[in-house]
Enzyme design. Sequence first.
Site, PDB file in Angstrom:
ATOM      1  N   GLU A  30      45.068  46.459 -43.027  1.00  0.00           N
ATOM      2  CA  GLU A  30      44.952  46.873 -44.439  1.00  0.00           C
ATOM      3  C   GLU A  30      45.393  48.325 -44.643  1.00  0.00           C
ATOM      4  OE1 GLU A  30      41.255  44.122 -46.095  1.00  0.00           O
ATOM      5  OE2 GLU A  30      40.857  46.178 -45.476  1.00  0.00           O
TER       6      GLU A  30
ATOM      7  N   HIS B 256      41.341  39.416 -51.724  1.00  0.00           N
ATOM      8  CA  HIS B 256      40.832  38.733 -50.520  1.00  0.00           C
ATOM      9  C   HIS B 256      40.567  37.248 -50.769  1.00  0.00           C
ATOM     10  CE1 HIS B 256      39.880  43.003 -49.880  1.00  0.00           C
ATOM     11  NE2 HIS B 256      39.838  42.766 -48.595  1.00  0.00           N
TER      12      HIS B 256
ATOM     13  N   HIS C 120      38.863  47.675 -38.274  1.00  0.00           N
ATOM     14  CA  HIS C 120      37.817  46.657 -38.301  1.00  0.00           C
ATOM     15  C   HIS C 120      38.399  45.277 -38.034  1.00  0.00           C
ATOM     16  CE1 HIS C 120      39.221  46.397 -42.535  1.00  0.00           C
ATOM     17  NE2 HIS C 120      38.494  45.305 -42.740  1.00  0.00           N
TER      18      HIS C 120
ATOM     19  N   HIS D 234      37.263  49.775 -48.228  1.00  0.00           N
ATOM     20  CA  HIS D 234      36.728  49.069 -49.411  1.00  0.00           C
ATOM     21  C   HIS D 234      35.706  47.989 -48.998  1.00  0.00           C
ATOM     22  CE1 HIS D 234      40.608  46.407 -49.052  1.00  0.00           C
ATOM     23  NE2 HIS D 234      39.643  45.888 -48.327  1.00  0.00           N
TER      24      HIS D 234
HETATM   25  C1  DHB Z   1      34.581  43.553 -45.218  1.00  0.00           C
HETATM   26  C2  DHB Z   1      35.550  43.046 -46.083  1.00  0.00           C
HETATM   27  C3  DHB Z   1      36.728  43.744 -46.282  1.00  0.00           C
HETATM   28  O1  DHB Z   1      37.671  43.300 -47.136  1.00  0.00           O
HETATM   29  C4  DHB Z   1      36.973  44.935 -45.625  1.00  0.00           C
HETATM   30  O2  DHB Z   1      38.152  45.540 -45.838  1.00  0.00           O
HETATM   31  C5  DHB Z   1      36.017  45.446 -44.750  1.00  0.00           C
HETATM   32  C6  DHB Z   1      34.821  44.758 -44.556  1.00  0.00           C
HETATM   33  C7  DHB Z   1      33.308  42.810 -45.019  1.00  0.00           C
HETATM   34  O3  DHB Z   1      33.190  41.684 -45.524  1.00  0.00           O
HETATM   35  O4  DHB Z   1      32.395  43.358 -44.378  1.00  0.00           O
HETATM   36 FE    FE Z   2      39.483  44.284 -47.037  1.00  0.00          FE
END
Ligand code: DHB
Ligand code: FE
Length: 283
Positions: A244, A59, A197, A12
């Site tokens: 996540e 978030h 990530h 997402h």
């Molecule tokens: C980003 C934010 C998120 O919540 C995520 O799951 C992946 C990437 C971002 O800010 O790039």
């Molecule tokens: Fe996220």
Amino acid sequence: MAEIIAAVTTSHVPSIGIAMDSGITQDPYWKPLFDGYLPAKEFVKELKPDVTIVVYNDHGLEVFLDRVPTFGIGAAAQYLSGDEGWGPRPIPPFQGDPELSWHLIEHLVAQEFDMTMFQEMTVDHGFTVPMSVFFGGPAGEVEEWPTRVIPITVNTIQFPLPMAARCFKLGQAIRKAVDAYPKDTRVLIMGTGGMSHQLQGERSGFMQPNFDRMFLDKMVTDPMALTKIPNGVFMKEAGHEGAELIMWLVARGAMNLEVEEVYQHYHVSASLTAAGLACYRNK
Ligand code: DHB
Ligand code: FE
């Protein structure tokens, strides 16, 4: 009778929403990612879900660190895209289904999942970007969402996070609650977040395709193995925000133990995130 007809899962990343809203999905950087979404959009279009349960994490838009529910559920008639700094996204409002929301709340609490109830809530990229990925397109393409929605939030921000096994069990409880709903309702369950990530610190930009591929495989072949992964291991192996992925396990828990993977797409990277997507049907 209500029925969970399928599960879909996806990353997402906010910039995916920005790319759609600013009409640059066909630019060379974005095209391979968005081309990979097309079969998933077809799959969802044919499913015609009446309601989509979107399992995601907030978030810091609707809940902040001063009060963080481990699990929450929306019971509103409508949900709007909140302002995460770019302004609210230029998308239509999402229509809720308060009657099904309250049914889920009753049945989840009866199964010992004591959900925080949101009678008002704005939704962030964890919700809006996946909705656009599966149902939408460039800004303006969707005049009205073709499905009602029920947001379910999972804390993946403030330690301690719920364990993977607990998330899977929440999915099983959602399945039981939906099965007990007397109105004919086609329900799609969507799990968002991940894949590997890490956005901050020394390992910013960390991605781990080997871990992601293992996760995608086991979503089909051995989801119970995924429920045994401690959150610390998700963070070590898939990056801090890779945890996540526990929200994919909520969606998976709502399905039969045996599923068919109808479609999968994996792309490195979207901004600093390995972007994965999958569609599942019960066997
Ligand atoms: C980003 C934010 C998120 O919540 C995520 O799951 C992946 C990437 C971002 O800010 O790039
Ligand atoms: Fe996220």
